[in-house]
Design an enzyme around this catalytic site. Structure first.
Site, PDB file in Angstrom:
ATOM      1  N   ASP A   7     -40.738  63.515-117.151  1.00 58.47           N
ATOM      2  CA  ASP A   7     -40.269  62.685-116.053  1.00 58.47           C
ATOM      3  C   ASP A   7     -39.455  63.522-115.065  1.00 58.47           C
ATOM      4  O   ASP A   7     -38.599  64.322-115.469  1.00 58.47           O
ATOM      5  CB  ASP A   7     -39.403  61.557-116.631  1.00 58.47           C
ATOM      6  N   GLU A  10     -44.370  65.406-113.932  1.00 61.58           N
ATOM      7  CA  GLU A  10     -44.188  64.594-112.735  1.00 61.58           C
ATOM      8  C   GLU A  10     -43.452  65.510-111.767  1.00 61.58           C
ATOM      9  O   GLU A  10     -42.225  65.642-111.829  1.00 61.58           O
ATOM     10  CB  GLU A  10     -43.367  63.341-113.034  1.00 61.58           C
TER      11      GLU A  10
END
Length: 710
Positions: free
Chosen positions: A352, A389
């Site tokens: 993330d 990401e």
């Protein structure tokens, strides 16, 4: 549990571990006769180990001060405690100055988790508010658990190492998948790792090959607006412990074993497990947040601080930023990933806001971030899927420029450009053509394989696929933030009606648009990903930021597979064809640009050889050859609001005629057929309906199975 009598025997030696223990390994480690405890803190003036009988005890069963001379080596505080066994509950109390101006936030009144704790227990009266006050919070604090790892029977289980070219990722929330009362899962197992095991047949039937689990590290469910619940889990506080709330077993070791049972069962079904991991921030928030672990252990080591050391840098958008390239934090991150891969048999990781891991202790972007290279080059992690990401909340966007040779990247531009094209926006044809071919505009310069791009139209963050075609605007009122939260740039289109509609023409158009998105995603070069429930039009009622909605807004509604059986079948057939792709080019690491250069392909418009690349164009045709299968295909994209007639490319002798495999405008079940049952088409041109995708194929020389080379 350990007794005071056991602890009083601590003066003897056990297999080379003295009564003051050893610096390594970090955390709590069972050894013959007891357990070794080790924790890093540079500025602490004292450390105490507290042992508990139960999670909600107000007072510890024992307090063991760590000798500041013999029990401290370098900045590691360590001790050996005899008699400690598997399942022992514990925590730390760390003394030192509370001087925020110097970045120091020691607080003796706080019970702290072990940064390396392998399991966590949460008292029934857990209080985030108490952890943020200056009062003693022993009774209401999360606590760590001593874990012995060698007793679990994996029954020969190993990581699957499925090639990325045959990987279909299904982003899934452990709790949301089975929490709904209509899930058919027993009440005590709904929303748990055990409940997910019961739904493996559904995943197998759909055909997906990997589930990407939203965060399963222990997180703080109270990190959200008052009266709501942190549902997504992007609020970690323990990077080695599975989230206790997702376990049907609430004994101290229950979540650990139930998680491993889930992984083992998924592997038996041929499904990989990818974890969405959050190493960019923790649940401790900003300077007003709780003291739960890292802040009270060594604040200046674990966090990126502003020039005013009393404040936290906030590149994550959640209040703080983990100091990922500090040597101690960097080691913890790599140790965590290795632990989940080795001991928990996890197949891959999606990082993330991974671009935060490229920042140094001052927040500046590094050309070669040590922690990212450590993860990529670690021999233990070789072959493990690592996905970035590649952006953060402070504007750093690295899609196409993320470091490394093995990192896959979430392709946010694929999401945006494909949404814009099928909405009917201008200036999108050239972009969508590039996205279909693996986004060479973004990735080709790196000489990487096509699977570097992870392609998706929807994910947990934003509209579901159903809502993307049902709402023009977000509807986040239930989040109690005045609808100010969530992204405003959704590139959605409600097909004429905002929200649910009984108009058959609106519903038909929405269904067609959903199938367009799924078809484009599954057929494009790269690794496709869909989000839980998109295959049956799961809705969140227009909420595009449901991080705090632990209710039916977020849960999988198990009436939908029957209600939208046509879409489930459509997705299933797309996936089945996708899984027949040849893996040889990936294994040989054939670069994307070389594959495209050697490919036999041509772009067309409504007229052969005349593609319209203009700003106002909304249609395109790609004709290409699959030489390894002796096949040709013709992909027709018509995002225009009127039907268009497209001239079809001629076929060489031996390929027969064109056959219709997919036409998203047709009524089910005619909109897609079994690959080998594609219907013959004899015309020289094909009329594509408004806002539709058509796939024609020729030369069905396809074996039942593609054998791996060698």
């Amino acid at each position: 549990m350990t007794t005071l009598e056991d602890i009083n025997l601590a003066g003897h030696m056990v297999e080379g571990v003295g009564h003051c223990g050893s610096t390594y390994p970090l955390g709590a480690t069972l050894v013959p006769g007891g357990a070794n405890f080790s924790i890093f803190s540079r500025e602490a003036s004292g450390v105490e180990l507290l042992l508990f009988d139960r999670a909600d005890d107000r007072t510890p069963a024992a307090v063991i001060p760590i000798d500041p001379v013999d029990g401290r080596t370098y900045h590691y505080w360590h001790t050996f405690v005899p008699g400690v066994r598997d399942g022992q509950i514990y925590g730390f109390r760390v003394d030192g100055p509370f001087d925020p101006g110097r970045g120091l936030r020691f607080d003796r009144s706080k019970l702290l988790l072990d940064p390396y704790g392998r399991a966590v227990v949460v008292p029934e009266r857990y209080s985030r508010k108490a952890a943020a006050s200056r009062m003693n919070n022993t009774a209401t604090a999360m606590k760590s658990v001593v874990v012995g790892l060698g007793t679990y029977d994996w029954e020969g289980d190993v990581a699957l190492k499925r090639p990325s070219s045959r990987t279909i990722i299904y982003e899934l929330h452990v709790r949301g998948f089975t929490r709904h009362p209509n899930s058919g899962v027993s009440k005590e197992r709904r929303g748990t790792y055990a409940g997910l095991i019961e739904k493996i047949p559904y995943l197998q039937d759909l055909g997906i090959t990997a589930i990407e689990l939203l965060p399963v590290f222990q997180f703080d469910a109270q990190d959200c607006p008052p009266g709501l619940t942190n549902y997504w889990g992007y609020s970690p506080i323990s990077f080695f412990a599975p989230h206790q709330g997702y376990s049907s077993r609430q004994d101290p070791l229950g979540p650990l074993n139930e998680f491993r049972d889930m992984v083992k069962a998924l592997h038996r079904a041929g499904i990989e497990v990818i974890l969405d991991v959050v190493f960019n921030h923790t649940s401790e928030g900003n300077q007003d947040g709780p003291t739960q672990c890292f802040r009270g252990v060594d604040n200046t080591a674990y966090y990126v601080l502003e020039a005013d050391l009393s404040r936290y840098a906030n590149f994550s958008g959640t209040g703080n930023t983990l100091n990922a390239n500090h040597p101690i934090v960097r080691r913890m991150i790599v140790d965590s990933i290795r632990y989940w891969a080795q001991e928990m048999h996890v197949d891959g990781f999606r990082f993330d806001l991974a671009s935060i891991l490229a920042r140094d202790s001052s927040g500046h972007v590094m050309a070669n971030p040590p922690v990212l290279w450590d993860i990529e080059t670690d021999p233990v992690l070789a072959g493990t899927k690592i996905i970035a990401e590649a952006w953060d909340a402070a504007g750093l966007y690295q899609v196409g420029s993320f470091v490394g040779d093995s990192w896959k990247e979430w392709n946010g531009r694929f999401r945006d450009d494909v949404r814009s094209f099928f909405r009917g926006d201008n200036r999108t044809v050239t972009k969508v053509a590039d996205r279909f071919l693996g986004s060479p505009e973004i990735f080709a310069h790196e000489e990487r394989e096509a699977e570097q791009s992870v392609n998706f139209v929807t994910c947990h963050d934003g509209f579901t696929l159903n809502d993307l075609v049902s709402y023009n605007h977000k509807h986040n009122e239930e989040n109690r933030e005045g609808n100010r939260d969530g992204c405003d740039d959704n590139r959605s289109w409600n097909c004429g009606v905002e929200g649910p509609s009984d108009d058959p023409s609106v519903e038909k158009l929405r269904s067609r648009q959903v199938k367009n998105f799924l078809t484009f995603t599954m057929l494009s070069l790269g690794v496709p990903m869909i989000v839980m429930g998109d295959e049956v039009r799961r809705t969140q009622n227009g909420n595009n930021n449901a991080y705090c909605q632990d209710n039916q807004i977020s849960w999988f509604d198990w009436t939908l597979p029957d209600k939208h059986a046509d879409l489930f079948r459509f997705t299933k057939l797309l996936i089945a064809r996708r899984l027949l792709r040849d893996v040889r080019q990936e294994w040989q690491r054939v670069p994307l640009n070389r594959r495209l250069l050697e490919a036999t392909k041509a772009w067309h418009g409504v007229k052969l050889g005349q593609p319209d690349w203009g700003d106002a164009s909304h249609s395109l045709v790609l004709a290409a050859e699959l030489p390894e299968h002796k096949q040709r295909f013709c992909l027709i994209l018509n995002a225009y609001w009127e039907p268009l007639d497209f001239e079809l490319p001629p076929l060489s002798a031996g390929l027969g005629g064109w056959r219709v495999w997919i036409d998203t405008s047709l009524e089910p079940p005619g909109e897609i057929v079994e690959w080998r049952a594609a219907r013959p088409f004899s015309g020289e041109s094909y009329r594509a309906s408004p806002r539709s995708m058509v796939v024609l194929i020729a030369g069905l020389d396809l074996p039942d199975e593609l054998d791996a080379p060698g």
